[in-house]
Scaffold this active site. Structure first.
Site, mmCIF file in Angstrom:
data_model
loop_
_atom_site.group_PDB
_atom_site.id
_atom_site.type_symbol
_atom_site.label_atom_id
_atom_site.label_comp_id
_atom_site.label_asym_id
_atom_site.label_seq_id
_atom_site.Cartn_x
_atom_site.Cartn_y
_atom_site.Cartn_z
ATOM 1 N N ILE A 153 -48.375 56.065 37.335
ATOM 2 C CA ILE A 153 -47.404 56.314 36.279
ATOM 3 C C ILE A 153 -48.053 55.897 34.957
ATOM 4 O O ILE A 153 -48.968 55.085 34.940
ATOM 5 C CB ILE A 153 -46.065 55.570 36.510
ATOM 6 C CG1 ILE A 153 -46.291 54.068 36.732
ATOM 7 C CG2 ILE A 153 -45.294 56.169 37.662
ATOM 8 C CD1 ILE A 153 -44.998 53.289 36.951
ATOM 9 N N ASP A 154 -47.596 56.490 33.875
ATOM 10 C CA ASP A 154 -48.231 56.268 32.581
ATOM 11 C C ASP A 154 -48.120 54.810 32.130
ATOM 12 O O ASP A 154 -47.227 54.076 32.568
ATOM 13 C CB ASP A 154 -47.595 57.171 31.519
ATOM 14 C CG ASP A 154 -47.790 58.647 31.819
ATOM 15 O OD1 ASP A 154 -48.847 58.997 32.368
ATOM 16 O OD2 ASP A 154 -46.874 59.443 31.531
#
Length: 301
Positions: free
Chosen positions: A137-138
């Site tokens: 995930i970012d």
């Protein structure tokens, strides 16, 4: 080394081999696949081919995944928020602001640095910089990630991602008032030709589907829950921008005037998958971070 075999299907026939392989595994980049082909790690019916080879129906592909290089990433003691752990898999709640794996400019302080200190037995499939990482995930997205502690677990978890059987639900705040209570965005995502650092909806991009439900509406914003059917880079951020409701706080895909949050308001709150060894379905829920809750309270006022 590990080996993956694949027989070309009707709908893949005529495609370049590097495209076919990149679509087989969400974690194989096209660049990485091309390097394997050039190094002779990919055989078609027992023969080496070039990266532009177009596959034929029922071609038999042997993909030999090289062993990772000796790890040169420093283990760092961190107070990781572990939700589950056994000898095969680990589920961790990543805080907003933490990078998942080392890269240029982020050699330390990443989740991988912390995982290496926490457990020595991470899957090596993704190479020296991303041991154990099955999906990511970012940096400015918080929430749950599954981590593979051996190659068998890694392969089984990636297989579930490819087969779209992993449950991934995110909460987000978007600009604008979404009138529909729920919806589905089915739009292919690829690199933006005008900005190679960004993704966009583009013809010929990778298949991408996002489902969303409205949880609450505010004056100029909406709280939604998104469920990923596919897992493309920046998928929720790109899809919500595409339908005219970009994520609040998003410096890349949002409007210039947005909420001050230090990044997109996005939290990976629910993660469910079948255990790679026992096949038992496991599901975990991470509550909204305090700053996300505070933002909701402010918008309600």
């Amino acid at each position: 080394m590990s080996k993956v075999e694949h027989n070309v299907t009707d709908n893949q026939a005529g495609d370049r081999i590097d495209k076919v392989l990149a679509n087989l595994n969400a974690e194989w980049s096209r660049t990485q696949v091309q390097e394997w082909i050039k190094a002779g790690h990919v055989l078609v019916n027992g023969n080496k081919v070039k990266t532009n080879y177009k596959v034929v129906n029922e071609d038999h592909l042997d993909i030999i995944i090289p062993d990772p290089e000796p790890l040169d990433v420093v283990a760092e003691d961190m107070d990781l928020d572990i939700y589950y752990e056994d000898s095969d898999v680990l589920v961790v709640n990543k805080p907003r602001g933490m990078v998942v794996h080392p890269a240029v400019g982020h050699g330390t302080g990443t989740l991988v640095n912390g995982l290496l200190a926490h457990c020595k037995d991470l899957s090596g499939i993704n190479g020296v910089m991303r041991p154990g990482i099955v999906h990511r995930i970012d940096k400015d997205t918080s929430g749950l990630l599954m981590v593979a502690k051996n190659d068998l677990a890694h392969e089984k978890l990636v297989e579930q991602l490819v087969n779209k059987t992993v449950t991934r639900k995110y909460k987000a705040i978007v600009h604008g008032v979404v009138n529909h209570d729920h919806g589905t965005i089915d739009a292919p995502i690829g690199r933006d030709t005008k900005d190679r650092q960004s993704m966009t909806v583009v013809d010929g991009g990778k298949h991408a589907v996002t489902h969303f439900n409205v949880i609450d509406r505010f004056k100029d914003f909406t709280l939604i829950e998104c469920q990923l059917e596919t897992g493309r880079t920046h998928q929720i951020r790109v899809h919500m921008k595409y339908i005219g409701f970009p994520l609040a706080g998003d410096p890349k895909y949002g409007p210039r005037k947005t909420l001050e949050f230090g990044g997109q308001v996005l939290h990976a709150g629910v993660l469910g998958f079948n255990h790679p060894r026992t096949d038992e379905y496991l599901e975990f829920t991470a509550p909204l971070p305090a700053d996300f809750k505070q933002l909701i309270a402010m918008l309600k006022k």
